[in-house]
Each structure stands twice: as structure tokens, then as C-alpha cells.
Design an enzyme around this catalytic site. Structure first.
Site, mmCIF file in Angstrom:
data_model
loop_
_atom_site.group_PDB
_atom_site.id
_atom_site.type_symbol
_atom_site.label_atom_id
_atom_site.label_comp_id
_atom_site.label_asym_id
_atom_site.label_seq_id
_atom_site.Cartn_x
_atom_site.Cartn_y
_atom_site.Cartn_z
ATOM 1 N N HIS A 146 0.818 -1.208 0.000
ATOM 2 C CA HIS A 146 0.000 0.000 0.000
ATOM 3 C C HIS A 146 0.858 1.267 0.000
ATOM 4 C CE1 HIS A 146 -3.756 -2.144 0.440
ATOM 5 N NE2 HIS A 146 -3.278 -2.815 1.467
ATOM 6 N N ARG A 178 6.026 -6.105 3.918
ATOM 7 C CA ARG A 178 4.849 -6.716 3.310
ATOM 8 C C ARG A 178 4.934 -6.492 1.808
ATOM 9 N NH1 ARG A 178 -1.224 -5.553 5.321
ATOM 10 N NH2 ARG A 178 -0.836 -3.437 4.565
ATOM 11 N N ASP A 198 17.901 -10.403 0.703
ATOM 12 C CA ASP A 198 19.322 -10.147 0.482
ATOM 13 C C ASP A 198 19.700 -8.735 0.906
ATOM 14 O OD1 ASP A 198 19.504 -12.677 -0.564
ATOM 15 O OD2 ASP A 198 19.686 -12.032 -2.659
ATOM 16 N N GLU A 245 -6.763 -13.346 4.701
ATOM 17 C CA GLU A 245 -7.663 -12.221 4.479
ATOM 18 C C GLU A 245 -8.952 -12.621 3.762
ATOM 19 O OE1 GLU A 245 -5.095 -8.356 3.798
ATOM 20 O OE2 GLU A 245 -4.421 -9.926 2.420
ATOM 21 N N ASP A 261 -9.653 -6.641 5.435
ATOM 22 C CA ASP A 261 -9.971 -7.332 4.180
ATOM 23 C C ASP A 261 -10.832 -8.566 4.433
ATOM 24 O OD1 ASP A 261 -8.792 -5.664 2.275
ATOM 25 O OD2 ASP A 261 -6.816 -6.487 2.650
#
Length: 271
Positions: free
Chosen positions: A42, A67, A81, A147, A173
């Protein structure tokens, strides 16, 4: 971190959607946050910016999670990494999808993460491939975000995937998918949350809940067995709330000043 949560020790997390520099990490550390997670789902934050923030979090001994917006093997590998210690993947609905996440985030034999010689999480120390894989696996947590109704139905199979550490219930959600928009206390929502919590516990994994700003609801779900990972703030929300409060405070000061000015003018006119 997993041991602390399993033992019932609260851990505060700060979500990042607006900040683009490591200053936010130092502010969060000073404020008492233990987890910093960058929300690429988002926000328009780049991978480069995300890893700079997460590497700083790891340097300050904070959990550095991100996320991702999809289950992309290459993106997950690049983030790990670059310094991430946790990968949160949204809307996972099946064990097969959870396995895709594990494949991207875990080295063999549990996953298919590509080999690398040096990692910031290990302070760029040179070590054997086997030692590096063990060290990176210990430092990495895999978070699966439930979700949807299908995700709830498959929660136990998802939790059973070797390499998954935490099931997250995304209440906002999930409420939409279940048809209970803005009704996080709906009996169907509570039943779904508790079902995910129980499924995780049966498989020896942790479950956490996010999306609600209602402390009473959060405590109720803690009593149902959720781990005390507190999604305490997101930087955009904190900034918006702070700006609103500053404008309100200064508006009040200016009203008081205007009142005093009018009273002074009236007194002068009466003389």
C-alpha cells in the site's frame, strides 16, 4: 522474537508507508517499538528505499519486516538479500500458495532461495554456504496473511507448511470478504479469527491479528490465544493525526488571541 511472543511478551510494531529515510527507524527505536515493517502493498516505496530502512532497523536490533504486494520469487529474494528479517505476504488462501512463499524465502532444503555469499543481517561476515544458510534461516520469519474465507478454511493446511512461522489475520480485508464491512465484532468475524488462531496452535505456530484499533477487541483475541504482536501504528496515520491535532491546537490559540484582541479594542473604544 518468536520465543518472546510465544511467552506472552508484547511486541510493538510500526508500519511504514510514508517515510523514505532511516530517521523513522531511530524514532521508532527510541519510542519503544521492536518491529518495523515496510508496506510495499500500500505504498510507492521502492525496493532500494525499503532495504535501506530495513537494514537500519536490523542494525538497531529491531525486527525488519516487509509486506510484499505479491508472491514474487525475485522480489522476496532481493528484499531478504538487502536486509529484511521477515516477509509478510497478503491474501494467501492455500497451502500451495504458502509453499510458494517458503520457496522464495527459505534456503534449501525447505525452500529454493538463491545462494548469496554475504548478507547485511550477518554483518557481511564471510562464512561457509551451509553456515550462511543456517544463520539466514534462523534470522528470517515467514508471515502468511489470511484475508479471505478460503484462507480461513485452509488455515490449518497453511500453518502445516514447513517454513511458515506466523499466521496473520487481516481483519479489514477479511471483514469485506465475509460480507461484514466495518463490523469487526460480528460473530462471523470473531469465529473466523478464533478458527485461524486454533489452527495455528494445533500446528505449533503463532497467530496474530491486525486491522482493529479497538483495544478491547484485541485483548479478547489475545485471550483466545493470539500472540501479543501489537500493530500499534502506521506512519501515515500518526502523521495525519499529528497534523490534525496541531491544526486544532493552533486554531484554539488563534481563537483565544482574536477574542483577546477584540476585547482590547472594545475597551479602547469605551474610553
Amino acid at each position: 522474537m518468536l520465543q518472546r511472543l510465544a511467552q506472552g511478551e508484547p511486541l510493538f510494531s510500526l508500519g511504514i508507508r510514508n517515510a523514505r529515510t532511516a530517521e523513522i527507524v531511530r524514532m521508532a527505536k527510541t519510542a519503544g517499538f521492536g518491529v518495523l515493517w515496510v508496506d510495499l502493498e500500500h505504498s510507492s516505496i521502492s525496493i532500494d528505499c525499503a532495504v535501506q530502512i530495513m537494514a537500519s532497523a536490523a542494525d538497531l536490533e529491531m525486527e525488519a519486516w516487509v509486506r510484499v504486494p505479491e508472491r514474487d520469487y525475485g522480489v522476496i529474494g532481493r528484499l531478504l538479500d538487502g536486509g529484511a528479517t521477515g516477509i509478510i505476504v497478503p491474501r494467501v488462501e492455500t497451502a500451495e500458495e504458502a509453499q510458494q512463499v517458503v520457496n522464495a524465502a527459505r534456503f534449501p532444503p525447505r525452500g529454493q532461495r538463491s545462494q548469496i555469499a554475504l548478507l547485511p543481517q550477518a554483518k557481511y561476515r564471510r562464512m561457509s554456504a551451509a553456515e550462511l544458510m543456517r544463520s539466514a534461516d534462523r534470522a528470517t520469519t515467514v508471515h502468511i496473511l489470511i484475508e479471505s474465507a478460503q484462507g480461513v478454511r485452509n488455515a490449518e493446511a497453511i500453518a502445516a507448511v514447513d517454513g511458515v512461522d506466523i499466521l496473520h489475520v487481516g481483519m479489514n480485508d477479511l471483514s469485506v470478504d465475509l460480507g461484514h464491512v466495518d463490523q469487526l465484532r460480528h460473530p462471523g468475524m470473531l469465529e473466523a479469527c478464533k478458527r485461524v488462531i486454533a489452527a495455528a496452535q494445533r500446528r505449533g505456530k503463532l497467530a496474530v491479528v491486525g486491522g482493529s484499533s479497538d483495544p478491547a477487541l484485541f485483548l479478547e483475541l489475545l485471550n483466545a490465544g493470539a500472540a501479543p504482536l501489537v500493530f500499534a501504528a502506521i506512519d501515515t496515520d500518526v502523521l495525519a493525526a499529528g497534523l490534525t491535532q496541531r491544526a486544532k491546537d493552533w486554531g484554539q490559540h488563534m481563537q483565544e488571541w482574536r477574542g483577546q484582541t477584540r476585547a482590547h479594542a472594545h475597551n479602547e473604544a469605551s474610553r
